[in-house]
Scaffold this motif. Structure first.
Motif, PDB file in Angstrom:
ATOM      1  N   TYR A   1       0.839  -1.201   0.000  1.00  0.00           N
ATOM      2  CA  TYR A   1       0.000   0.000   0.000  1.00  0.00           C
ATOM      3  C   TYR A   1       0.876   1.255   0.000  1.00  0.00           C
ATOM      4  N   LYS A   2       1.935   1.251   0.819  1.00  0.00           N
ATOM      5  CA  LYS A   2       2.837   2.409   0.859  1.00  0.00           C
ATOM      6  C   LYS A   2       3.505   2.624  -0.494  1.00  0.00           C
ATOM      7  N   ILE A   3       3.867   1.542  -1.161  1.00  0.00           N
ATOM      8  CA  ILE A   3       4.484   1.664  -2.485  1.00  0.00           C
ATOM      9  C   ILE A   3       3.495   2.273  -3.481  1.00  0.00           C
ATOM     10  N   SER A   4       2.232   1.839  -3.426  1.00  0.00           N
ATOM     11  CA  SER A   4       1.237   2.402  -4.350  1.00  0.00           C
ATOM     12  C   SER A   4       1.022   3.887  -4.073  1.00  0.00           C
TER      13      SER A   4
ATOM     14  N   MET B   1      -6.315  -7.232  10.311  1.00  0.00           N
ATOM     15  CA  MET B   1      -5.968  -7.017   8.903  1.00  0.00           C
ATOM     16  C   MET B   1      -7.176  -6.548   8.107  1.00  0.00           C
ATOM     17  N   SER B   2      -8.341  -7.092   8.429  1.00  0.00           N
ATOM     18  CA  SER B   2      -9.561  -6.683   7.742  1.00  0.00           C
ATOM     19  C   SER B   2      -9.868  -5.205   8.011  1.00  0.00           C
ATOM     20  N   LEU B   3      -9.752  -4.792   9.253  1.00  0.00           N
ATOM     21  CA  LEU B   3      -9.985  -3.387   9.594  1.00  0.00           C
ATOM     22  C   LEU B   3      -8.929  -2.490   8.952  1.00  0.00           C
ATOM     23  N   HIS B   4      -7.709  -2.958   8.963  1.00  0.00           N
ATOM     24  CA  HIS B   4      -6.603  -2.208   8.364  1.00  0.00           C
ATOM     25  C   HIS B   4      -6.834  -2.005   6.868  1.00  0.00           C
ATOM     26  N   SER B   5      -7.293  -3.041   6.187  1.00  0.00           N
ATOM     27  CA  SER B   5      -7.470  -2.954   4.737  1.00  0.00           C
ATOM     28  C   SER B   5      -8.661  -2.097   4.350  1.00  0.00           C
ATOM     29  N   ARG B   6      -9.657  -1.980   5.224  1.00  0.00           N
ATOM     30  CA  ARG B   6     -10.801  -1.115   4.898  1.00  0.00           C
ATOM     31  C   ARG B   6     -10.382   0.340   4.813  1.00  0.00           C
ATOM     32  N   GLY B   7      -9.464   0.730   5.682  1.00  0.00           N
ATOM     33  CA  GLY B   7      -8.993   2.110   5.662  1.00  0.00           C
ATOM     34  C   GLY B   7      -7.970   2.379   4.578  1.00  0.00           C
ATOM     35  N   PHE B   8      -7.353   1.331   4.066  1.00  0.00           N
ATOM     36  CA  PHE B   8      -6.286   1.485   3.081  1.00  0.00           C
ATOM     37  C   PHE B   8      -6.640   0.773   1.782  1.00  0.00           C
TER      38      PHE B   8
ATOM     39  N   ALA C   1      -6.639  -7.225  -7.784  1.00  0.00           N
ATOM     40  CA  ALA C   1      -5.801  -8.160  -7.025  1.00  0.00           C
ATOM     41  C   ALA C   1      -5.804  -7.823  -5.544  1.00  0.00           C
ATOM     42  N   SER C   2      -5.770  -6.531  -5.210  1.00  0.00           N
ATOM     43  CA  SER C   2      -5.807  -6.156  -3.792  1.00  0.00           C
ATOM     44  C   SER C   2      -7.159  -6.473  -3.174  1.00  0.00           C
ATOM     45  N   GLN C   3      -8.235  -6.301  -3.935  1.00  0.00           N
ATOM     46  CA  GLN C   3      -9.563  -6.633  -3.411  1.00  0.00           C
ATOM     47  C   GLN C   3      -9.734  -8.140  -3.253  1.00  0.00           C
ATOM     48  N   GLU C   4      -9.162  -8.908  -4.159  1.00  0.00           N
ATOM     49  CA  GLU C   4      -9.212 -10.367  -4.038  1.00  0.00           C
ATOM     50  C   GLU C   4      -8.474 -10.829  -2.787  1.00  0.00           C
ATOM     51  N   CYS C   5      -7.393 -10.150  -2.478  1.00  0.00           N
ATOM     52  CA  CYS C   5      -6.641 -10.447  -1.264  1.00  0.00           C
ATOM     53  C   CYS C   5      -7.532 -10.248  -0.035  1.00  0.00           C
ATOM     54  N   MET C   6      -8.317  -9.184  -0.025  1.00  0.00           N
ATOM     55  CA  MET C   6      -9.187  -8.915   1.119  1.00  0.00           C
ATOM     56  C   MET C   6     -10.372  -9.896   1.184  1.00  0.00           C
ATOM     57  N   VAL C   7     -10.824 -10.356   0.036  1.00  0.00           N
ATOM     58  CA  VAL C   7     -11.873 -11.383   0.034  1.00  0.00           C
ATOM     59  C   VAL C   7     -11.336 -12.658   0.676  1.00  0.00           C
ATOM     60  N   ASN C   8     -10.090 -12.997   0.383  1.00  0.00           N
ATOM     61  CA  ASN C   8      -9.488 -14.181   0.995  1.00  0.00           C
ATOM     62  C   ASN C   8      -9.278 -14.005   2.493  1.00  0.00           C
ATOM     63  N   VAL C   9      -9.019 -12.792   2.939  1.00  0.00           N
ATOM     64  CA  VAL C   9      -8.920 -12.543   4.384  1.00  0.00           C
ATOM     65  C   VAL C   9     -10.270 -12.809   5.036  1.00  0.00           C
ATOM     66  N   GLN C  10     -11.344 -12.382   4.401  1.00  0.00           N
ATOM     67  CA  GLN C  10     -12.684 -12.630   4.955  1.00  0.00           C
ATOM     68  C   GLN C  10     -12.999 -14.121   4.977  1.00  0.00           C
ATOM     69  N   THR C  11     -12.580 -14.844   3.945  1.00  0.00           N
ATOM     70  CA  THR C  11     -12.783 -16.294   3.914  1.00  0.00           C
ATOM     71  C   THR C  11     -12.010 -16.966   5.035  1.00  0.00           C
ATOM     72  N   LEU C  12     -10.759 -16.547   5.231  1.00  0.00           N
ATOM     73  CA  LEU C  12      -9.968 -17.089   6.328  1.00  0.00           C
ATOM     74  C   LEU C  12     -10.601 -16.767   7.677  1.00  0.00           C
ATOM     75  N   LEU C  13     -11.156 -15.604   7.777  1.00  0.00           N
ATOM     76  CA  LEU C  13     -11.801 -15.192   9.029  1.00  0.00           C
ATOM     77  C   LEU C  13     -12.980 -16.106   9.353  1.00  0.00           C
ATOM     78  N   LEU C  14     -13.687 -16.539   8.334  1.00  0.00           N
ATOM     79  CA  LEU C  14     -14.796 -17.473   8.556  1.00  0.00           C
ATOM     80  C   LEU C  14     -14.301 -18.836   9.031  1.00  0.00           C
ATOM     81  N   HIS C  15     -13.144 -19.275   8.538  1.00  0.00           N
ATOM     82  CA  HIS C  15     -12.606 -20.587   8.905  1.00  0.00           C
ATOM     83  C   HIS C  15     -11.844 -20.586  10.227  1.00  0.00           C
ATOM     84  N   SER C  16     -11.484 -19.409  10.722  1.00  0.00           N
ATOM     85  CA  SER C  16     -10.604 -19.353  11.889  1.00  0.00           C
ATOM     86  C   SER C  16     -11.348 -19.113  13.197  1.00  0.00           C
ATOM     87  N   VAL C  17     -12.593 -19.485  13.268  1.00  0.00           N
ATOM     88  CA  VAL C  17     -13.384 -19.243  14.471  1.00  0.00           C
ATOM     89  C   VAL C  17     -12.767 -19.930  15.679  1.00  0.00           C
TER      90      VAL C  17
END
Length: 194
Positions: free
Chosen positions: A55-58, A152-159, A124-140
């Motif tokens: 994100y900083k590079i972009s 990470m999910s909260l961090h990515s919403r702001g960035f 690609a960055s949005q797909e990365c965040m979709v996978n974070v949400q999927t992992l969040l569902l599996h990591s209960v």
């Protein structure tokens, strides 16, 4: 940038499959979760750090090249409009050089490639965040990992990754559609006035 986001997405997809497999084994064999939680928490922290760096590079790219991109895009549009104007108003009386037509077409192709590249990086960055949400569902079951993923999910919403040109507009497919719409509207306006 796009390749970096793709690598993060692949890591997150792989992690999601590992989560599913490990959760099945834990419930079936009553295994200890401690070693897996440590590895997963460190991996998620590393992925968060990598996402922040990308994100900083972009942002750095847009801060350095925002103004040159703005002037380049304006140059391409003005050159295309001028060529279109002379093409419509001379309509066969004077021949416009093939070099200027090819130059304008090459500029428009460059604008097309730039826009598509920016859109693919955003996707690609949005797909990365979709996978974070999927992992969040599996990591209960894994509270430490779940906390890292939520952070990470909260961090990515702001960035959210966007390629803004001096804050005036974002370079994505909607920008490309707007440019095409303006060029077509201008062409029809010139044809009606001729």
């Amino acid at each position: 940038l796009r390749e970096g986001y793709r690598e993060l997405t692949l890591l997150l997809c792989e992690q999601s499959h590992i989560f599913e497999t490990f959760a099945r084994k834990v419930s079936k064999y009553r295994l200890s979760l401690f070693p897996y939680k440590y590895i997963t928490t460190n991996l998620i922290s590393t992925i968060r750090l990598a996402y922040s760096k990308l994100y900083k590079i972009s942002r750095l790219l847009m801060n350095c090249y925002g103004a040159p991109l703005l002037f380049g895009i304006l140059w391409i549009l003005m050159k295309s409009f001028t060529l279109l104007y002379f093409t419509v108003y001379t309509s066969g009386r004077n021949s416009i050089g093939i070099g200027s037509v090819l130059g304008s077409v090459c500029d428009l192709i460059f604008l097309l490639i730039l826009t598509i590249s920016c859109q693919l990086t955003i996707d690609a960055s949005q797909e990365c965040m979709v996978n974070v949400q999927t992992l969040l569902l599996h990591s209960v079951r894994f509270s430490d990992t779940s906390e890292q993923l939520q952070a990470m999910s909260l961090h990515s919403r702001g960035f959210r990754v966007q390629f803004s040109v001096c804050g005036l507009f974002c370079i994505d497919l909607s920008f490309l559609c707007s440019v095409i719409g303006v060029i077509v509207s201008y062409f029809f306006l010139l044809c009606q006035l001729n």
